[in-house]
Design an enzyme around this catalytic site. Structure first.
Site, PDB file in Angstrom:
ATOM      1  N   GLY A 122     -15.720 -10.923  -5.975  1.00 51.56           N
ATOM      2  CA  GLY A 122     -17.084 -11.183  -5.482  1.00 51.56           C
ATOM      3  C   GLY A 122     -18.117 -11.006  -6.593  1.00 51.56           C
ATOM      4  CD  GLU A 124     -18.746 -11.737   5.425  1.00 53.43           C
ATOM      5  OE1 GLU A 124     -18.616 -10.499   5.539  1.00 53.43           O
ATOM      6  OE2 GLU A 124     -19.598 -12.393   6.021  1.00 53.43           O
ATOM      7  N   GLY A 169     -13.053 -11.873   0.167  1.00 53.96           N
ATOM      8  CA  GLY A 169     -11.994 -11.331  -0.686  1.00 53.96           C
ATOM      9  C   GLY A 169     -12.422 -10.013  -1.286  1.00 53.96           C
ATOM     10  CB  SER A 170     -11.113  -8.165  -4.128  1.00 50.81           C
ATOM     11  OG  SER A 170     -11.212  -9.147  -5.133  1.00 50.81           O
ATOM     12  CB  THR A 171     -15.713  -5.361  -4.220  1.00 55.96           C
ATOM     13  OG1 THR A 171     -15.822  -5.105  -2.810  1.00 55.96           O
ATOM     14  CG2 THR A 171     -17.026  -5.014  -4.899  1.00 55.96           C
ATOM     15  CB  CYS A 179     -12.384  -6.607   4.845  1.00 50.20           C
ATOM     16  SG  CYS A 179     -12.793  -7.693   6.214  1.00 50.20           S
ATOM     17  CE  LYS A 227      -8.122 -20.026  -4.264  1.00 51.62           C
ATOM     18  NZ  LYS A 227      -6.783 -19.578  -3.874  1.00 51.62           N
ATOM     19  CD  GLU A 263     -10.720  -3.293   0.792  1.00 52.08           C
ATOM     20  OE1 GLU A 263     -10.835  -3.949  -0.248  1.00 52.08           O
ATOM     21  OE2 GLU A 263     -11.062  -3.713   1.902  1.00 52.08           O
TER      22      GLU A 263
HETATM   23  P1  NAP Z   1      -9.052 -11.725  -4.062  1.00 51.58           P
HETATM   24  O1  NAP Z   1      -8.261 -11.648  -5.301  1.00 51.58           O
HETATM   25  O2  NAP Z   1     -10.506 -11.435  -4.117  1.00 51.58           O
HETATM   26  O3  NAP Z   1      -8.821 -13.174  -3.445  1.00 51.58           O
HETATM   27  C1  NAP Z   1      -9.600 -13.789  -2.423  1.00 51.58           C
HETATM   28  C2  NAP Z   1      -9.617 -15.290  -2.677  1.00 51.58           C
HETATM   29  O4  NAP Z   1     -10.302 -15.564  -3.916  1.00 51.58           O
HETATM   30  C3  NAP Z   1      -8.223 -15.885  -2.834  1.00 51.58           C
HETATM   31  O5  NAP Z   1      -8.220 -17.198  -2.341  1.00 51.58           O
HETATM   32  C4  NAP Z   1      -8.075 -15.866  -4.347  1.00 51.58           C
HETATM   33  O6  NAP Z   1      -7.084 -16.736  -4.811  1.00 51.58           O
HETATM   34  C5  NAP Z   1      -9.449 -16.264  -4.797  1.00 51.58           C
HETATM   35  N1  NAP Z   1      -9.799 -15.901  -6.162  1.00 51.58           N
HETATM   36  C6  NAP Z   1      -9.185 -15.027  -7.008  1.00 51.58           C
HETATM   37  N2  NAP Z   1      -9.840 -14.964  -8.180  1.00 51.58           N
HETATM   38  C7  NAP Z   1     -10.886 -15.813  -8.096  1.00 51.58           C
HETATM   39  C8  NAP Z   1     -11.952 -16.177  -8.973  1.00 51.58           C
HETATM   40  N3  NAP Z   1     -12.057 -15.642 -10.196  1.00 51.58           N
HETATM   41  N4  NAP Z   1     -12.862 -17.065  -8.561  1.00 51.58           N
HETATM   42  C9  NAP Z   1     -12.796 -17.600  -7.326  1.00 51.58           C
HETATM   43  N5  NAP Z   1     -11.806 -17.303  -6.435  1.00 51.58           N
HETATM   44  C10 NAP Z   1     -10.868 -16.411  -6.815  1.00 51.58           C
HETATM   45  O7  NAP Z   1      -8.416 -10.824  -2.999  1.00 51.58           O
HETATM   46  P2  NAP Z   1      -6.866 -10.771  -2.646  1.00 51.58           P
HETATM   47  O8  NAP Z   1      -5.999 -10.946  -3.844  1.00 51.58           O
HETATM   48  O9  NAP Z   1      -6.647 -11.731  -1.524  1.00 51.58           O
HETATM   49  O10 NAP Z   1      -6.745  -9.297  -2.195  1.00 51.58           O
HETATM   50  C11 NAP Z   1      -6.999  -8.274  -3.122  1.00 51.58           C
HETATM   51  C12 NAP Z   1      -8.002  -7.317  -2.565  1.00 51.58           C
HETATM   52  O11 NAP Z   1      -9.106  -7.999  -1.986  1.00 51.58           O
HETATM   53  C13 NAP Z   1      -7.443  -6.503  -1.434  1.00 51.58           C
HETATM   54  O12 NAP Z   1      -6.642  -5.465  -1.883  1.00 51.58           O
HETATM   55  C14 NAP Z   1      -8.730  -6.080  -0.799  1.00 51.58           C
HETATM   56  O13 NAP Z   1      -9.281  -5.054  -1.562  1.00 51.58           O
HETATM   57  C15 NAP Z   1      -9.618  -7.272  -0.893  1.00 51.58           C
HETATM   58  N6  NAP Z   1      -9.665  -8.144   0.278  1.00 51.58           N
HETATM   59  C16 NAP Z   1     -10.769  -8.109   1.104  1.00 51.58           C
HETATM   60  C17 NAP Z   1     -10.842  -8.940   2.200  1.00 51.58           C
HETATM   61  C18 NAP Z   1     -12.005  -8.977   3.132  1.00 51.58           C
HETATM   62  O14 NAP Z   1     -11.894  -9.613   4.164  1.00 51.58           O
HETATM   63  N7  NAP Z   1     -13.135  -8.374   2.837  1.00 51.58           N
HETATM   64  C19 NAP Z   1      -9.785  -9.800   2.448  1.00 51.58           C
HETATM   65  C20 NAP Z   1      -8.692  -9.836   1.583  1.00 51.58           C
HETATM   66  C21 NAP Z   1      -8.660  -9.020   0.499  1.00 51.58           C
HETATM   67  P3  NAP Z   1      -5.539 -16.267  -4.850  1.00 51.58           P
HETATM   68  O15 NAP Z   1      -5.336 -15.197  -3.868  1.00 51.58           O
HETATM   69  O16 NAP Z   1      -4.815 -17.499  -4.482  1.00 51.58           O
HETATM   70  O17 NAP Z   1      -5.312 -15.805  -6.229  1.00 51.58           O
END
Ligand code: NAP
Ligand code: MG
Length: 488
Positions: A249, A266, A244-246, A300, A192, A397
């Site tokens: 995670g 990650e 994605g986000s902590t 990240c 996804k 972050e």
């Molecule tokens: P995120 O909300 O953690 O999303 C990452 C992925 O997980 C997206 O595909 C998201 O879907 C999905 N997701 C959201 N809620 C979920 C759940 N409950 N169960 C399973 N999957 C779920 O992160 P983001 O919205 O992309 O960015 C927000 C924050 O994440 C950033 O501000 C940053 O702090 C962090 N981030 C970290 C990294 C890294 O590489 N470490 C990368 C990106 C972001 P949708 O986005 O389609 O809702």
């Protein structure tokens, strides 16, 4: 759009140099890629994906639900049982090589779509995202028939079906990081992508078709976080790979505790770039700029904190400000652009919230002069000085082009400050002295440490964090290990 830039204080101006979009052919509507077919979502619903630089709609994307995820997991299981796990490593490798070569052939198209959908400068998608994505497939294709040599006497075996969830900051590259090692090890995949940047992952699904990959080996289900949660909670999933986000995670870790699902997470970061007085300062300033303003700070491992030795603080700050004044914020399709569009309105709101917070916390802000375009999501490169270690802009972050600067006197103080956040993903050290590099890097609690460079990536090298930055490694041999189980 081409007028949209801030570099008012530079003595010269560059004529626009726009990448053409004439070679891309986006469909109006993208369905789900399940079992080798393009399938309409069972809800019948679609959502828009927009260009964050213009707020214009690019395409409609299928909104998957629980039923679609179930279909995708079943298709992946069937492909695993009947085809993929039965193929020799050599045969699997051929398909993965083919995917790598088609990514190269379609590189220009992929780069433009990545830039249109995500807002990152074309220079980055063209020179970093797409070539690195191809390299990941090349690298792991080479391992597919050598797993016994990679893990001698351990009898490596594939896990089954991997559920993979990617963020919006490096959409195609994160898909490549996840799909390539999974397939090389003999697993099948349900992936996804992030809601705001699904397009290049859907093009990758087209590429899998083009490469003749057996049906169901790679499945792509699009939608928001709830679709990710359906994958995480599905009984038919053997391994979760999440970037994605902590916050999310932690939700995932909770959801899979008590199950036998394996996971790699990650998560976020708050990297410190440490500049010692003996560092090559011009090179360091370029590295700091690259470290935090690269991809609008949507990284990240971004160097979002700067620790400068007190004796060179004034000169580093002056050089940084000078360099920031020449940065071009503008049309991501322009090859001269340094800082493109912020990925979404909600991310821009988050960044602006932190900028406001930084001022409220008493820090001093610096931004180059100039006006930002009204349409689209933009943020100026931003510096905060006079910050305290406990400030939220130092600890949390931000995921935007915002740098917090602190000073230090001794090596010990630099290390203590660098390690003093909940994260531990990456760090950078700038010094002329090799012994200092070894001394400092061995004491930094960060998964990736760069010395006299920053934000360099390579498929052969493992990537991942400590503490709240997650666990498990992607890339290199470590990245294979996460998709295998062993008898010994
Ligand atoms: P995120 O909300 O953690 O999303 C990452 C992925 O997980 C997206 O595909 C998201 O879907 C999905 N997701 C959201 N809620 C979920 C759940 N409950 N169960 C399973 N999957 C779920 O992160 P983001 O919205 O992309 O960015 C927000 C924050 O994440 C950033 O501000 C940053 O702090 C962090 N981030 C970290 C990294 C890294 O590489 N470490 C990368 C990106 C972001 P949708 O986005 O389609 O809702
Ligand atoms: Mg988009």
């Amino acid at each position: 759009m081409s007028e949209n830039k801030i570099n008012l204080k530079s003595n010269w101006d560059l004529a626009p140099s726009l990448e053409s979009t004439s070679h891309i052919n986006l469909k109006k509507k993208y369905d789900l890629f399940i079992g080798g077919k393009w399938v309409k979502p069972s809800s019948g619903k679609y959502f828009d994906t927009n260009n964050p630089a213009t707020e214009e709609k690019l395409a409609s994307i299928a909104n998957a639900n629980k039923k679609d995820v179930d279909m995708a997991v079943k298709a992946a299981r069937k492909a695993y049982d009947t085809t993929w796990s039965k193929l020799s490593g050599k045969e699997r490798g051929k398909y993965i090589f083919r995917i790598a070569r088609i990514i190269q052939e379609r590189a220009k198209e992929l780069a433009v779509v990545e830039t249109l959908d995500g807002g990152k400068p074309i220079r980055e998608s063209r020179d970093i995202d797409i070539p690195l994505a191809a390299n990941h497939f090349f690298y792991y294709a080479g391992w597919a028939d050598k797993l016994e040599y990679a893990f001698p006497n351990r009898n490596p075996k594939s896990l089954g079906v991997a559920g993979q969830i990617t963020p919006w900051n490096f959409p195609l590259l994160m898909a490549a990081w996840k799909i390539a090692p999974a397939l090389a090890c003999g697993n099948t995949v349900v992936l996804k992508p992030a809601e705001t940047t699904s397009l290049t992952t859907l093009l990758l699904a087209e590429i899998c078709e083009q490469a003749g990959l057996p049906a169901g080996v790679v499945n792509v289900v699009t939608g928001a976080g709830d679709v990710g949660a359906e994958i995480v909670n599905h009984d038919g999933i053997d391994k979760i790979a999440f970037t994605g986000s902590t916050g999310v995670g932690k939700i995932i870790q909770k959801a899979i505790s008590g199950t036998d699902k394996k996971a790699t997470l990650e998560l976020g970061g708050k990297a410190a770039n440490i500049v010692f007085e003996d560092a090559p300062l011009d090179q360091a300033v370029e590295g700091i700029i690259n470290g935090i303003f690269f991809n609008q700070g949507h990284v990240c491992c971004a160097g979002s904190r700067l620790l400068v030795q007190e004796s060179v603080y004034d000169v580093v700050l002056r050089k940084l400000k000078d360099r920031m004044e020449s940065l071009i914020v503008g049309n991501p399709l322009d090859k001269n652009t340094d800082i493109g569009a912020i990925n979404s309105k909600s991310q821009l709101d988050t960044i602006n919230h932190y900028i406001k917070l930084g001022k409220e916390e008493g820090a001093e802000i610096y931004q180059p002069e100039g006006k930002l375009e009204k349409k689209g999501y933009w943020c100026k490169p931003t510096l905060f000085t006079g910050v305290a270690q406990s400030n939220r802009i130092v600890q949390e972050e931000i995921f935007g082009p915002v740098l917090a600067i602190q000073t230090f006197r001794t090596i010990e103080e630099a290390i203590t400050k660098a390690n003093n956040t909940p994260y531990g993903l990456s760090a950078g050290v700038w010094t002329d002295k090799g012994s200092k590099i070894f001394n400092v890097t061995s004491q930094l609690r960060a998964g990736i440490v760069w010395a006299n460079t920053f934000n360099k990536f390579d498929p052969t090298s493992p990537f991942g964090g400590y503490k709240e930055s997650g666990f498990g490694r992607e890339g290199g041999l470590h990245g294979l290990e996460a998709y295998l189980e062993f008898e010994n």
